[in-house]
Design an enzyme around this catalytic site. Structure first.
Site, PDB file in Angstrom:
ATOM      1  N   ASP A 416       0.815  -1.210   0.000  1.00 13.33           N
ATOM      2  CA  ASP A 416       0.000   0.000   0.000  1.00 13.33           C
ATOM      3  C   ASP A 416       0.851   1.264   0.000  1.00 13.33           C
ATOM      4  O   ASP A 416       0.312   2.358  -0.178  1.00 13.33           O
ATOM      5  CB  ASP A 416      -0.934   0.006   1.217  1.00 13.33           C
ATOM      6  CG  ASP A 416      -2.334   0.445   0.858  1.00 13.33           C
ATOM      7  OD1 ASP A 416      -2.717   0.283  -0.314  1.00 13.33           O
ATOM      8  OD2 ASP A 416      -3.037   0.949   1.741  1.00 13.33           O
ATOM      9  N   ASP A 847     -11.954  -5.866  10.589  1.00 12.56           N
ATOM     10  CA  ASP A 847     -12.046  -7.323  10.602  1.00 12.56           C
ATOM     11  C   ASP A 847     -13.295  -7.799  11.362  1.00 12.56           C
ATOM     12  O   ASP A 847     -14.030  -8.662  10.875  1.00 12.56           O
ATOM     13  CB  ASP A 847     -10.780  -7.931  11.208  1.00 12.56           C
ATOM     14  CG  ASP A 847     -10.349  -7.214  12.483  1.00 12.56           C
ATOM     15  OD1 ASP A 847     -11.089  -6.302  12.928  1.00 12.56           O
ATOM     16  OD2 ASP A 847      -9.286  -7.541  13.037  1.00 12.56           O
TER      17      ASP A 847
END
Length: 1144
Positions: A416, A847
Site C-alpha cells: 500500500d 475485521d
C-alpha cells in the site's frame, strides 16, 4: 524498456448486458484512456504502443496504431499453444501500470533486480539470445527453462521478432525460410491436455466461456441465452434442470455418461460416508459443573446485588451509591462475557480422508490429479520502514512452500506504500524460492519460514532420513545468509543507483542546454530526483524523494507477476551440475506470485487496510479467481505447512458450503517467558473463540483466516434460515413469499441478504461490483468451484468429482490490464464495495465488522485449532506499544457500538448468544468508566474512614466469599476444557484492569468526541528511547516510552499507596480504631495493586538501570514517609496525636 498500452475490448460475444450500459453512464466524468490495437490469443484487440526512451528528458513519441489483418494464405494464425505460452511469458516479464485518467501500459522489464533471475517462472527470466540480426532480445523459456522455439528448425527467435514474422513476414521462419506449421486445434488440445473451448456464437469467445469450459463442459451450452450471452439468472437460479446426487447438474440423457452408470449409482448410494471433520465434545464431567457454576454465580450475584441495594450505608451514602452502580455494571458485563461460553467445543480434521477424496485416482479422476479448489493468499504491507522487508519476504517464502497443490495456490502481496524497496525484496524472495521451496519439499522441512527454521533451538536433524540432508542444509543456510545480506542492502543499493542515474540525467540535461544556449552562461538544471529500477527506468510508485504522482498518496496502480502460473503437470527436477542441490524427483514448480500496489490519488478516501484488501479481492478474481482466500499480515507466516489442507477439510465437508470462513488462532513468537502484558491473548483465543465455535462461529480477527470468496461478495449462504430471536414475539418480520422460500430450499440461490429484496437479479451485479465484466463473470465460477464434493447423497449443493482437475487458463495481457482497472482509485465509486461487499469500511477494526456482516446474513464460521500451530507472528512486548495496540482495538469497538453494526440491530439470522457475544465486543470499552471509579473506591474509603457497607457483617462476607470462590472454580474449569495455564488466566485478568484503566478509557473518549463532535484524536508517543542491547531478544520489554495513557494507572497506584498509609496511621492512633473498615479498604486496595503489578514493573525498566520515573516514585514515597513520621512522632510542643497535622 518497451512500453505497451493495453485495455480489454468488448467483442460481440463478450458477456455484456443492459446493466453494463447503465454502468457506463454512472462512470466518473473522466474514464481511463482506451486505445485498441494488437490482437491477443484470447481474441481481444489491445492498444499497442512502444516507448524507446533512454530518459524522460529526451523527446518521446508514442505511436498508437490499430492493425487487424484478416486470416489469408499469407497471414496464418500462429500456433495456439506456443502463442499462449509466449504471451504468458511476456506478461510475467512486464510491469503493468495504469489507473484513473491514464493508459494502462505494460513495461517489458529487462531485469527486476540487480541479481540474476534463475527460475524460468520468475519475472525477468530470459533464454538464449535471439538469432535475428540486429536484435539483442532474449528467447522466451518454458517451465523448465528450455527455449521456446516455434519452428522445427530450432531457429532461436524472441517474442517480438516472432510476432513480426507472423504479422508482417508472411508467417515465414527467418531461419529455414519455411512457413510456420499451422497446428490443428484438436491436435493441440490433445497434446497440451487443455480442454476444448466452446465455439463462439459470433466471432470470438469470451474469457468467461473458457472458464465455464473448465467448469462443466457438458452443461455450458445449456447455460447460454438465445442472444449468445451467458445467462447468469439461469445459472444461478436454475430449478427445473436435472439434478443428480447432491444437486449437481448432470446431463439429462445418458445418466452419468458411462456404461456402468447403474452400478456406479448403486455404489454411491451404498458408500459409507467418511467425514473430513468431527466435533470433539467437552467431557460432561467438566462441562456440566461449568454450566452449573455459571447459573449458580448468576443467582448469587442477583441475591448479592439485591442485598446491597436494600442495605445502604447511611454514614457514606455517596460511597455506597458509587459502589452499587459499578457492581451492577460489572455483573451485566460478566453476563455478556460468560453467556456465550455455555457451549464450547473442539474440532478435529482428517487429512487422510481429504487426500483420498481429492488426490487419489478414481472413476472421475483417473490420473489422480488434485481436485482441491484454488486458494488465493493475501499478504498486506504498507510501510517498509515499519514493516521490515525481510520479515515480509520470509512470510512469502513460507506461503510458496506450503503443502498444497502448486497449481492451485496463488500469492498476492499488497504494497500500500508503493515502495520500490518492497518490490525488489519480493523479487529477491522469488529468486531465493527457487532453492528454498524444493529444499523444503525434499526434506519435509518445518517450519518453512527460513528465518524461523534456522533460528530454531530444536534438533534440525531429528527424523531426517536422507543422507544428503546435512550437506543440503549447510548450503541452503549459506545461501540464505547471502539472501539476507542482499535484502538488508537493498535500501542503500536503491539509493546509490538512483543517485547515479540522477547524476547522469543532470549531465545530459546540461549538455542539451548548452547546445541550445550556445556560449551564454546557463543556470544549473533542476531535475526531479526520481527513484530508478534495476533496468534503468523510473519507478512508477512512491519515490524516495516524493514528487507529484510519485508519493505515498499519489501514484499509479502497479501489478507485476513475479512468478508466472506453474505448469499443470508436476515438473520433476533432474540431476544438473549447475544447480546447488540435487532435486531429482522433487517437484520444482512454484506457485504464482503477484505484486500489487493499488492506485492512490489525492482527494480519494483509500480506506487503509480494508481498501487494500478489497483491491486484492478484485485483482485476484480477474487473474486466478480462487474460490477461497486466506489473508495474512506481513509478520504472520505459515508455521504448519499443512494448515491450508486442514482449513479446506471444513470447507469441503458436508455442509461446508454454509461456512463463510475458517479462523485459525493467532500464535506469537518473541514474547517474554512470563508474558507480562498478556500478549499471547490465550484466554481470548483458547477460551472465548472455542466457545463461540459452539454457537455460530468465532469472530474474524484480521489475519490467519480462510474465506469463502462468495461470502466476501455479500451473498447469503445456501439453505439459510432465520433464528427465532428474543424479540421475534414483539416485532413481527415480513414473511418471504412461498415461491421464493421454496426456491431457496430446492436450489442454491445467491442473494444479498437485503430485507427489502427477496431475490437477487444479475442486472444489479454491475451496480454492486463495478463495471468490470470479467469480475462479474467470475462470481458464479467462484461459487461453483467452492462447492463441496458431491460424492454422497447427503451432500447438498455439491459439485461433480473431477471438475477441478482441468488446467486453468494461461495469463494474457488483457487479464492483467483488467486487473489494473479494478485496482484503480475510482473503481469503487457508486458501488457497494466496502458497504456490503468485501471488507467493510468505517471502522478501525474492519475485521470484526466484516465477520459480523457475514454472521448477520446467516453464514457460519469455524475455529480450527491444529496440533501444530498453523501460523505464527510477532506482537509488541513493550508496555507503551501494547497499550496503543489495545487502544486501537477498543476504539474500533466503540465505533461499532455507535454504528449500524451494533449487535442490537442484528437480523433474525444471527443466533441469540452470538448476538450477545457481538454486543459484548461493542460494549466492553465502556467498562473503563466504572472500573476506574471502583479502583479509586478503596482509596476514598481509607481517606474518609468509611466503607461501601455499614459494617463487615457475616452476610456480606459470605456473599463475597461465594462470588470469589465461584469465579475461581469457573477459572479452573475453563483451564481444564481449554488447555490454558493458570498463570495465563491471571495475566489476562491483570491486563484487563491495566487496559481498562488506560487504553479503554481513551478509546471511549475518542469515540464519543468523534461521534458527537466529529473530532478526530490520535494518542501518539511523546518520547521514545531505543534499546541498546542488540543481542537481547527482550530488549523492547524494558524500554520506557512515556504516553498519556499511563496517567490513569499511575494515579490509581499512587492514590491507593498513600491511602493505605493514611488508613493505617488513622486506625493506629484513633481513640476507637475501626479495624473492619481498615481491613476492607486495605483488602480492596491490595486487589487493585496486585492487578497493576505488571504495569508498575514495566515503569521500572530494566533491573540495574534507573529511569526517570524512579525518581518520581522516590519523591512520592519520601513525602509519604515524612507524613507518617510526623504522625507517629509529633513535635514535643503539642500533645495531640499527629501534632497540628490533621488527616482528612
Amino acid at each position: 524498456m518497451a512500453s505497451n498500452s493495453y485495455n480489454p475490448s468488448r467483442s460481440p460475444g463478450s458477456l455484456a448486458s443492459a446493466s453494463d450500459v447503465e454502468m457506463q453512464q454512472n462512470k466518473p466524468p473522466v474514464a481511463p484512456t482506451v486505445a485498441f490495437g494488437r490482437r491477443t490469443s484470447s481474441g481481444r484487440y489491445i492498444s499497442y504502443s512502444r516507448d524507446d526512451l533512454d530518459s524522460e528528458l529526451e523527446s518521446s513519441e508514442f505511436v498508437n496504431y490499430t492493425v487487424h489483418i484478416p486470416p489469408t494464405p499469407d497471414n496464418q494464425p500462429m500456433d495456439p499453444s506456443i502463442s499462449a505460452k509466449v504471451e504468458e511469458q511476456y506478461v510475467s516479464n512486464s510491469l503493468f501500470t495504469g489507473g484513473f485518467n491514464s493508459v494502462t501500459r505494460a513495461h517489458l522489464m529487462d531485469k527486476v533486480t540487480d541479481s540474476e533471475a534463475n527460475h524460468p517462472q520468475m519475472a525477468g527470466a530470459k533464454g538464449s539470445s535471439c538469432a535475428v540480426r540486429g536484435c539483442d532480445s532474449k528467447v522466451m523459456r518454458d517451465e523448465r527453462g528450455v527455449d521456446i522455439l516455434p519452428c522445427e528448425c530450432d531457429f532461436k527467435i524472441c517474442r517480438d521478432c516472432y510476432v513480426d514474422a507472423i504479422k508482417t513476414g508472411g508467417g515465414i521462419c527467418p531461419g529455414c525460410k519455411d512457413p510456420y506449421r499451422e497446428t490443428d486445434l484438436d491436435e493441440t488440445s490433445m497434446e497440451t491436455g487443455r480442454p476444448l473451448s466452446l465455439p463462439p456464437p459470433s466471432s470470438v469467445g469470451s474469457k468467461m466461456e473458457r472458464r465455464l469450459s473448465l467448469m462443466n463442459p457438458t452443461k455450458s451450452m445449456m447455460m447460454r441465452s438465445q442472444t449468445g450471452d451467458f445467462d447468469h439468472n439461469r445459472w444461478l437460479f436454475e430449478t427445473k434442470g436435472t439434478y443428480g446426487y447432491g444437486n449437481v447438474m448432470w446431463p439429462e440423457e445418458g445418466g452419468l455418461g458411462h456404461e456402468n452408470d447403474g452400478e456406479a449409482a448403486s455404489k454411491l448410494l451404498n458408500k459409507p460416508w467418511r467425514p473430513l471433520t468431527r466435533k470433539l465434545k467437552i467431557p460432561a464431567a467438566i462441562l456440566s459443573p461449568y454450566r452449573l457454576l455459571i447459573f449458580v454465580r448468576m443467582a448469587v450475584l442477583g441475591l448479592f446485588l439485591a442485598w446491597r441495594i436494600n442495605h445502604p450505608n447511611e454514614d457514606a451514602i455517596w460511597l455506597w451509591g458509587m459502589s452499587v452502580v459499578c457492581e451492577l455494571w460489572f455483573a451485566f458485563s460478566w453476563l455478556l462475557d460468560q453467556l456465550p461460553k455455555l457451549c464450547p467445543i473442539n474440532r478435529a480434521t482428517d487429512l487422510t480422508v481429504l487426500k483420498e477424496k481429492f488426490e487419489e485416482p478414481g472413476p472421475h479422476n483417473p490420473t489422480g490429479k488434485s481436485d482441491l479448489p484454488g486458494i488465493d493468499m493475501f499478504v498486506s504491507t504498507a510501510d517498509p520502514e515499519k514493516e521490515p522487508p525481510l520479515v515480509t519476504a520470509n512470510t512469502i517464502l513460507s506461503i510458496l512452500a506450503a503443502d498444497y497443490p502448486v497449481e492451485k495456490l496463488s500469492c498476492y502481496v499488497s504494497d500500500d506504500g508503493g515502495a520500490l524497496l518492497t518490490f525488489e525484496a519480493m523479487a529477491e524472495a522469488a529468486s531465493f524460492s527457487d532453492l528454498w521451496v524444493p529444499f523444503c519439499r525434499k526434506h519435509d522441512i518445518e517450519p518453512r519460514n527460513p528465518e524461523s527454521y534456522f533460528n530454531s533451538k530444536r534438533d534440525p536433524y531429528k527424523n531426517k532420513m536422507r543422507p544428503d540432508f546435512v550437506k543440503d542444509r549447510r548450503r541452503v543456510k549459506r545461501e540464505y545468509d547471502e539472501f539476507k545480506v542482499r535484502i538488508n542492502g537493498l535500501p542503500d543499493s536503491i539509493r546509490r543507483r538512483s543517485d547515479a542515474f540522477h547524476a547522469r540525467e543532470e549531465i545530459k540535461a546540461m549538455k542539451l542546454q548548452r547546445q541550445n544556449e550556445g556560449d551564454e552562461p546557463v543556470d544549473r538544471v533542476k531535475i526531479p530526483r526520481a527513484t530508478w529500477m534495476a533496468d534503468g527506468t523510473h519507478w512508477p510508485g512512491t519515490w524516495l524523494v516524493p514528487a507529484p504522482e510519485h508519493s505515498k498518496g499519489d501514484h499509479a496502480g502497479i501489478i507485476q507477476v513475479m512468478l508466472k502460473p506453474p505448469s499443470d503437470e508436476p515438473l520433476q527436477g533432474v540431476s544438473d551440475d549447475t544447480r546447488i542441490l540435487d532435486f531429482t524427483d522433487v517437484d520444482i514448480r512454484l506457485p504464482m506470485l503477484v505484486y500489487v500496489s493499488r492506485e492512490k490519488r489525492p482527494g480519494y478516501d483509500h480506506n487503509k487496510k480494508a481498501g487494500a484488501m478489497n483491491a486484492l479481492v478484485r485483482a485476484s478474481a480477474v487473474m486466478s479467481n480462487g474460490p477461497f482466500i486466506l489473508n495474512l499480515d506481513c509478520d504472520h507466516y505459515i508455521y504448519n505447512s499443512r494448515a491450508l489442507r486442514e482449513g479446506m477439510c471444513f470447507m469441503m465437508d458436508r455442509g461446508g458450503d454454509r461456512i463463510c470462513y475458517v479462523q485459525f488462532p493467532q500464535r506469537f513468537e518473541g514474547i517474554d517467558p512470563s508474558d507480562r502484558y498478556a500478549n499471547n491473548n490465550t484466554v481470548f483465543f483458547d477460551v472465548n473463540m472455542r466457545a463461540l465455535d459452539g454457537l455460530q462461529g468465532p469472530v474474524y480477527v484480521g489475519t490467519g483466516c480462510l474465506f469463502r470468496r462468495i461470502a466476501l461478495y455479500g451473498f447469503d449462504p445456501p439453505r439459510s434460515k432465520e433464528e427465532p430471536g428474543c424479540c421475534s414475539c414483539c416485532f413481527a418480520r415480513r414473511k418471504r413469499p412461498a415461491t421464493v422460500a421454496a426456491a431457496s430450499e430446492d436450489s442454491h440461490t445467491l442473494g444479498m441478504g437485503d430485507p427489502d429484496e427477496d431475490e437477487m437479479t444479475m442486472s444489479l451485479l454491475p451496480k454492486k461490483f463495478g463495471n468490470s465484466a470479467l469480475l462479474v463473470d467470475s462470481i458464479p465460477v467462484a461459487e461453483f468451484r467452492g462447492r463441496p464434493l458431491a460424492d454422497h447423497p447427503s451432500v447438498k449443493n455439491g459439485r461433480r468429482p473431477g471438475e477441478l482437475t482441468k488446467p486453468r487458463e494461461l495469463l494474457d495481457a488483457s487479464i492483467v490490464a483488467e486487473a489494473i482497472s479494478v485496482i484503480s482509485c475510482w473503481y469503487e465509486d457508486k458501488t457497494e464495495w466496502g458497504q456490503r461487499v468485501g471488507w467493510i469500511y468505517g471502522s478501525v477494526t474492519e475485521d470484526v465488522v466484516t465477520g459480523y456482516r457475514m454472521h448477520n446474513r446467516g453464514w457460519k464460521s469455524v475455529y480450527c485449532v491444529t496440533k501444530r500451530d498453523a501460523f505464527r507472528g510477532t506482537a509488541p512486548i513493550n508496555l507503551t506499544d501494547r497499550l496503543h495496540q489495545v487502544l486501537r482495538w477498543a476504539t474500533g469497538s466503540v465505533e461499532i457500538f455507535f454504528s449500524r453494526n451494533n449487535a442490537l440491530l442484528a437480523s433474525s439470522k444471527m443466533k441469540f448468544l452470538q448476538r450477545v457475544a457481538y454486543l459484548n465486543v461493542g460494549i466492553y470499552p465502556f467498562t473503563s468508566f466504572f472500573l476506574i471509579v471502583y479502583c479509586f473506591l478503596p482509596a476514598l474509603s481509607l481517606f474518609s474512614g468509611q466503607f461501601i457497607v455499614q459494617t463487615l457483617n457475616v452476610t456480606f462476607l459470605v456473599y463475597l466469599l461465594t462470588i470469589t470462590l465461584t469465579l475461581c472454580m469457573l477459572a479452573v474449569l475453563e483451564i481444564k476444557w481449554s488447555g490454558i495455564e493458570l498463570e495465563e488466566w491471571w495475566r489476562n485478568e491483570q491486563f484487563w484492569l491495566i487496559g481498562g484503566t488506560s487504553a479503554h478509557l481513551a478509546a471511549v473518549l475518542q469515540g464519543l468526541l468523534k461521534v458527537l463532535a466529529g473530532i478526530e484524536i490520535s494518542f501518539t508517543l511523546t518520547s521514545k528511547s531505543a534499546g541498546d542491547d542488540a543481542d537481547d531478544d527482550f530488549a523492547d520489554l524494558y524500554l520506557v516510552k512515556w504516553t498519556s495513557l499511563m496517567i490513569p494507572p499511575i494515579t490509581i497506584m499512587m492514590t491507593n499507596l498513600i491511602a493505605i498509609a493514611v488508613g493505617f496511621s488513622r486506625t493506629i492512633y484513633s481513640t476507637i480504631p475501626q479495624w473492619s473498615r481498615l481491613l476492607g479498604g486495605v483488602f480492596f486496595s491490595f486487589w487493585v495493586l496486585a492487578h497493576l503489578y505488571p504495569f508498575a514493573k514495566g515503569l521500572m525498566g530494566r533491573r540495574g538501570r534507573t529511569p526517570t520515573i524512579v525518581f518520581v516514585w522516590s519523591g512520592l514515597i519520601a513525602i509519604t514517609i515524612s507524613l507518617l513520621w510526623v504522625a507517629i512522632n509529633p513535635p514535643s510542643q503539642t500533645s495531640q496525636i499527629g501534632g497540628s497535622f490533621q488527616f482528612p
